[in-house]
Design a protein around this motif. Structure first.
Motif: not given
Lengths: 165, 68
Positions: A144-160
């Motif tokens: 994951h390169q960079g970080y934008r405001k909505n990235d947390g939500a997508a990352l959460r689904l990937e982690i789950i």
């Protein structure tokens, strides 16, 4: 003269060849053991095997890192009991800058430090911040390169998804 | 002479070093920026292009009145 031209070309393209190496999806995460930012003890990435780990390369001067820290802290608070961990690697030149950043945005996860540049070079970092999502078996599943405001939500689904494996 | 120059050029090129992403701490400091204040610079640019009747020459479309 032709030999000199060849030498010239090699000199021009050598840096890009060096940059081409790095950790990619499907690779096993390199063994990484670094000193903690807060004290003299060390933390090893290998010690977190069996967990889903987000390896986050960050620096105090990096704007998007300021955005990612609270979100990663929140994700770790929510998904930590299920086996999610964050391994943040600071690459600041001066330790005091990193400590000032953490006083402003405190986090409870592992924060280690490498000012030499060896670790980001080995991992092939191309921008700040760069995150590597590593599965329970130690294999890199997402870069994951960079970080934008909505990235947390997508990352959460990937982690789950990875936690279910 | 030509060979010497080429050799010198090669040697100089070998000294080129890419600034790596994790080494940009000093470059990100305020005093290293081309523009110390982005907003002020943008405003001055707007005034300059409108006074010179060259609005749009700086990449933005618009009239010469300085009102857009």
């Amino acid at each position: 003269m032709r030999f000199l031209h060849c030498c010239l070309l090699v000199c021009l393209y050598l840096p890009s060849l060096v940059l081409a190496t790095g950790v990619a999806v499907g690779d096993t995460a390199p063994a990484t053991q670094l000193p903690n930012l807060a004290d003299n003890s060390t933390t090893s990435l290998h010690g977190l095997k069996g967990k889903v780990v987000y390896v986050d390369f960050w620096a105090s001067w990096c704007g998007p890192c300021r955005l990612s820290f609270p979100q990663l802290e929140q994700l770790r608070g929510e998904l930590g009991p299920q086996g999610f961990e964050v391994f943040a690697i600071n690459v600041d030149e001066f330790e005091k800058d990193a400590l000032a950043f953490l006083r402003e945005i405190p986090v409870s996860y592992h924060v280690v430090r490498d000012a030499s540049g060896d670790t980001p070079r080995n991992w092939g970092i191309l921008g700040m911040p760069t995150g590597f999502l590593i599965g329970r078996n130690g294999v890199v599943r997402k870069v994951h390169q960079g970080y934008r405001k909505n990235d947390g939500a997508a990352l959460r689904l990937e982690i789950i998804e990875l936690l279910r494996e | 002479m030509k060979y010497a120059f080429t050799l010198l050029l090669i040697t100089a090129l070998c000294g080129c070093e890419t600034v790596q992403p994790w080494e940009r701490g000093s470059l990100s400091k305020e005093e290293m920026a081309w523009q110390s204040d982005v907003m002020e610079s943008s405003l001055q640019n707007q005034m300059y292009t409108s006074k010179e009747a060259s609005s749009g020459g700086n990449g933005a479309a618009g009239g010469g009145c300085g009102c857009n």
